[in-house]
Design an enzyme around this catalytic site. Structure first.
Site, PDB file in Angstrom:
ATOM      1  N   HIS A  70      -5.841   9.923   7.115  1.00  0.00           N
ATOM      2  CA  HIS A  70      -6.224   8.938   8.127  1.00  0.00           C
ATOM      3  C   HIS A  70      -5.153   8.802   9.212  1.00  0.00           C
ATOM      4  CE1 HIS A  70      -6.236   4.563   9.370  1.00  0.00           C
ATOM      5  NE2 HIS A  70      -7.365   5.012   9.857  1.00  0.00           N
ATOM      6  N   GLU A  73      -5.525  11.619  11.506  1.00  0.00           N
ATOM      7  CA  GLU A  73      -6.652  11.371  12.419  1.00  0.00           C
ATOM      8  C   GLU A  73      -6.170  10.586  13.643  1.00  0.00           C
ATOM      9  OE1 GLU A  73      -9.231   7.984  13.172  1.00  0.00           O
ATOM     10  OE2 GLU A  73      -9.928   8.513  11.170  1.00  0.00           O
ATOM     11  N   HIS A  74      -5.361   9.539  13.406  1.00  0.00           N
ATOM     12  CA  HIS A  74      -4.811   8.778  14.535  1.00  0.00           C
ATOM     13  C   HIS A  74      -3.954   9.675  15.437  1.00  0.00           C
ATOM     14  CE1 HIS A  74      -5.367   4.278  13.800  1.00  0.00           C
ATOM     15  NE2 HIS A  74      -6.095   4.861  12.873  1.00  0.00           N
ATOM     16  N   GLU A 150      -3.527  -1.947  10.830  1.00  0.00           N
ATOM     17  CA  GLU A 150      -4.929  -1.719  10.465  1.00  0.00           C
ATOM     18  C   GLU A 150      -5.135  -2.065   8.986  1.00  0.00           C
ATOM     19  OE1 GLU A 150      -6.354   2.237  11.320  1.00  0.00           O
ATOM     20  OE2 GLU A 150      -8.338   1.819  10.507  1.00  0.00           O
TER      21      GLU A 150
END
Lengths: 456, 435
Positions: A70, A73-74, A150
């Protein structure tokens, strides 16, 4: 937020994947470097969605680097030598495009939705970041802080998410499905840009990617365009993916999660096979139907009997997703009605489960579930993004997009006896994990960290 | 299990509901004999139909009975005509029809999605929908349950710092105005709501002249007229709801701090700003796109998230409503960083009001908005929602046709002046929950 919405977001059960019936509209191609391309024309509006899917997600991770898929992905938005940080988004934005990306247990995907004549730019940018990601340390230093925020937003400050995370980790001993997609905070605190580079080099290759395009496009032209942009990217040797098959569960597991909260909540998950693992191929479809009997709308049993009939639940839901890479859970989640307890609620859920084991499902109930599947299959076609999502996700879990083609027929073929059989076989306490959220006073002096004790 | 909405994934940024804009499908418009305004777009590609009835029946119409609008909306399908809740749910779902409804501050809506390829299924879905809208009977037992479950929802809200922030923010901005109250109501107001109140609310607000019907799907004009006439026939003619009062005058800048045991502070900053139909809509919409409306490229995103890593989600928007709706900026960040984030955001806003966007920023935003125009009406569900919005706010029929040219016409000066007229940075309300 209504209790129902709390539950839905907490269940996190992915979709039933029910793409096109009858004549396929999908065109499949493969480039020499192994990259697969799926194109499905939909000419209702002059737009297209382009998605690049990579076969990597949190279920490929291991202790110490959880969350790395993840975070990567950022960082895919943080530039290449040719297009520095932010430029990808600026270009897509100026083309009038919408873009985003998402990470799941089984995949990481990037998409743009654009006017159909702007696909070449999207392909050029995606091909560039597939092979030339810069991963600048100073950008990473900011972005890892964003991801920690997040996590605080989604999980640490949300008692339902927190309960689900602990539940999930308790349910899976060695299957990587016990790993939260966002990663454990300690791993996010110690992640280094080198971890991301290694992950990128290991998994981001054309032979581990699928390009899906749905919209007002000519399939052969999309293929030619893809070859032009992605064709020269060399394939890589992909790592061996170990099966990491969950050890057999030996008896029920129960946990309690204490967090500042108002509403007690109950989660129950039963270990079930999925399409990729089922020894009996109709079982996952029977489990889908079973979930529909319990939870497919206002006329399904949990709402009809527990919310309206007995008024014991403020909300109650069940869900099953047979379209995953590894064995999954058949989930129940519920919030007690005012004045009722979690124990009463659990007993009522158990009674519904016993009924499914003891009596075959009524024909009319079965017809209702099947009608919903047939019509959803049509409704799904209203959204090009959903159509593309289904194709890509089926590829990523190892089934291939054709598994969606006969979905409706397979559901239609399920019998009352099969539904009863899977209830008897899988909805048993030895296969079950139960979690209860035990609400603690909402005291500003006691933040979540004082309960779950993460070190900092 | 039947929806693709429940996905286990994490997007790179949070998508916010964008203000509705669209390419230009051909909209047909008429009014039924008793005054129901109808908006129709023929879409023959898929064998399905979307219906959306919108009434001026949101919580702004609650009066003393906070919560009554939402309860009325929620109970429509819990008993109507001869049928109880079980029968209604079964009638919809046995033909694969999807029924949904809800109420926020301005509007209450009642949606139906159904197949058109099977005449019997279509008829079952339509008959049920029409009965639910026109002849709900609000059974006492269902009301009692809904009241208890609303209390559970109110309790659930108290464990969610983001929802607490939102509720307290609007309460503060709109003190004394109908928008101040929570659509859920309060523990006290729920005590006072009776079955007769729901019946009266329905009789007053679910009427032809207070509603709009949008239809999109596999029908010709004659078919759409027949359906519209059947729906209108079960609605009394009635009266449109009266105008809402103006929001209270903005006072001095205030900051409300609410303690909560969360890691993050949830921050909202804003004030009442514009109503639907305001001439400054386009400069504010385009101007906000640059400031904080555009996903990964806005100034707020760049300064707060990109350069400083302070937050995952940071945004701003204008919410045009019947009465002037709010302008707001929002962020969630670890408690210790909250003051820094608030400072950055206030400074950005002040600077933006002072100088406006650069020519390059404005041009980039216009390219995004106009270039992305076809995406806004790419699906039937997009179109039906926009028809409902156009009808509800009584926007001109060429609203979609002229949208792009109005966006193109906005200048840097327009943005700066419109922001100066509608946003006063020294009179902002700031709400901080937790952290």
């Amino acid at each position: 937020m209504s209790p129902t919405r709390i539950l839905l977001s907490l269940l996190l059960i992915p979709a039933v994947l029910a793409p096109a019936a009858a004549a396929t509209r999908v065109h499949e191609y493969r480039l020499d470097n192994g990259m697969k391309i799926l194109v499905q024309p939909d000419r209702r509006a002059p737009v297209a969605v382009a998605q690049v899917w990579y076969g990597v997600g949190s279920s490929y991770e291991y202790g110490g680097v959880t969350g790395v898929s993840h975070v990567l992905e950022h960082m895919m938005f943080k530039g290449t030598p040719k297009h520095p940080a932010g430029e990808f988004s600026r270009i897509v934005s100026e083309l009038g495009g919408r873009e985003n990306a998402f990470t799941s247990r089984d995949y990481t995907a990037y998409y743009q939705v654009l006017a159909n004549d702007r696909l070449p730019v999207a392909f050029e940018l995606e091909a560039d970041r597939m092979q030339n990601l810069a991963l600048p340390p100073e950008e990473f230093a900011q972005e890892i802080r964003v991801v920690r925020e997040e996590r605080r937003l989604r999980t640490d400050d949300n008692p339902n998410s927190l309960t689900y995370e602990h539940f999930n980790a308790a349910a899976w001993l060695n299957s990587p499905y016990g790993i939260p997609v966002i990663g454990w905070m300690t791993d996010l605190e110690h992640m280094r840009v080198e971890d991301l580079r290694a992950w990128y080099e290991r998994w981001y290759a054309p032979n581990n990617a699928v390009l899906v395009v749905v919209g007002d496009v000519d399939p052969d032209a999309v293929h030619a365009l893809a070859r032009e942009h992605f064709g020269a990217i060399p394939a890589r040797d992909l790592p061996d993916v170990k099966p990491r098959t969950e050890v057999p569960q030996r008896g029920e597991r129960r946990i309690v999660v204490k967090a500042p909260a108002e509403l007690p909540t109950l989660l129950m998950g039963y270990k079930t096979p999925v399409l990729t693992s089922a020894e009996t191929d109709w079982e996952p479809y029977a489990l889908e139907v079973l979930a529909g009997v319990l939870s497919g709308g206002g006329s399904a049993r949990l709402t009809r009997e527990l919310v309206r009939g007995q008024e014991i639940a403020a909300s109650a839901g069940a869900g099953y997703n047979g379209f995953s890479r590894l064995d999954n859970l058949f989930m129940f989640s519920a919030v007690p009605a005012r004045g009722r307890t979690v124990a009463e609620l659990e007993a009522a859920l158990e009674a519904e489960i016993e009924r499914l084991k003891n009596e075959p499902v009524d024909d009319l109930e079965l017809e209702r579930v099947k009608a919903q599947v047939v019509t959803s299959d049509i409704y799904e076609r209203d959204s090009i993004q959903n159509q593309a999502f289904q194709l890509g996700a089926l590829e990523m879990v190892g089934l291939g997009w054709r598994a969606g083609e006969d979905y409706v027929e397979r559901i239609r073929a399920v019998t009352p006896e099969q539904v009863q059989a899977v209830a008897r076989k899988y909805l048993i306490s030895d296969r079950r994990t139960v979690a209860r959220l035990d609400p603690q006073p909402i005291d500003p002096a006691r933040p979540p960290s004082s309960f779950d004790g993460h070190l900092r | 299990m039947l929806k693709t909405t429940l996905r286990l994934f994490l997007p790179v940024f949070l998508l916010l509901a964008a203000p509705l804009v669209s390419a230009a499908p051909r909209i047909q418009h008429w009014t039924t004999d008793n005054g129901l305004r109808v908006y129709f777009v023929e879409a023959r590609e898929l064998p399905m139909l979307d219906l959306r009835l919108v009434f001026n029946a949101g919580s702004a119409r609650d009066g003393e009975l906070a919560g009554v609008a939402r309860l009325t909306s929620g109970l429509l399908n819990n008993g109507a005509g001869e049928w109880d809740a079980d029968t209604i749910a079964n009638r919809f779902e046995s033909v694969g029809a999807q029924y949904g409804g809800g109420a926020l501050r301005d509007m209450a809506w009642v949606n139906l999605r159904t197949l058109t390829s099977d005449a019997d299924w279509l008829e079952t879905a339509l008959t049920t929908y029409i009965t639910v809208v026109g002849a709900p009977n609000f059974p006492q037992r269902d009301l009692d349950r809904a009241l208890r479950n609303t209390r559970v929802a109110l309790q659930g809200r108290m464990q969610n710092p983001g929802e607490i922030a939102q509720t307290r923010f609007l309460e503060t901005l709109y003190a004394g105005h109908p928008y101040a109250s929570d659509p859920l109501g309060t523990e006290q107001s729920l005590d006072t709501i009776r079955r007769e109140d729901l019946q009266a609310f329905h009789a007053r607000h679910y009427v032809a002249r207070n509603g709009v019907l949008a239809l999109v799907g596999d029908l010709d004009r004659a078919g759409a007229e027949r359906i519209a006439a059947r729906i209108a026939a079960v609605l009394a003619e009635g009266e449109p709801a009266p105008a809402l009062p103006a929001p209270p005058a903005r006072g001095e800048a205030t900051t409300l701090r609410i303690e909560f045991p969360s890691e993050q502070s949830h921050v909202l900053i804003g004030q009442p700003a514009i109503a639907r139909g305001d001439a400054d809509y386009f400069p504010l919409y385009v101007g906000n796109h640059v400031l904080g409306g555009s996903g990964l490229t806005s100034r707020l995103f760049d300064e707060v998230r990109g350069k400083r890593g302070l937050a995952y989600s940071v945004y701003s928007y204008f919410l045009p409503m019947t009465a002037p709706g709010p302008f707001m900026m929002g962020v969630q960040t670890q408690g210790a960083q909250a003051e820094e984030a608030i400072g950055v955001m206030r400074d950005l806003l002040r600077d933006y009001i002072d100088k406006g966007p650069t020519e390059a920023e404005l041009a980039a935003s216009k390219r995004n908005i106009t270039g992305g125009f076809p995406l806004r009406t790419a699906s039937n569900s997009d179109i039906v929602e926009q028809l409902g919005m156009i009808g509800f706010y009584d926007l001109p029929l060429d609203w979609l046709d002229r949208f792009s040219e109005r966006v193109e016409a906005v200048t840097v000066d327009d943005v700066r002046e419109a922001f100066r007229r509608h946003v006063q940075p020294d009179r902002l309300v700031t709400v901080v929950v937790g952290g």
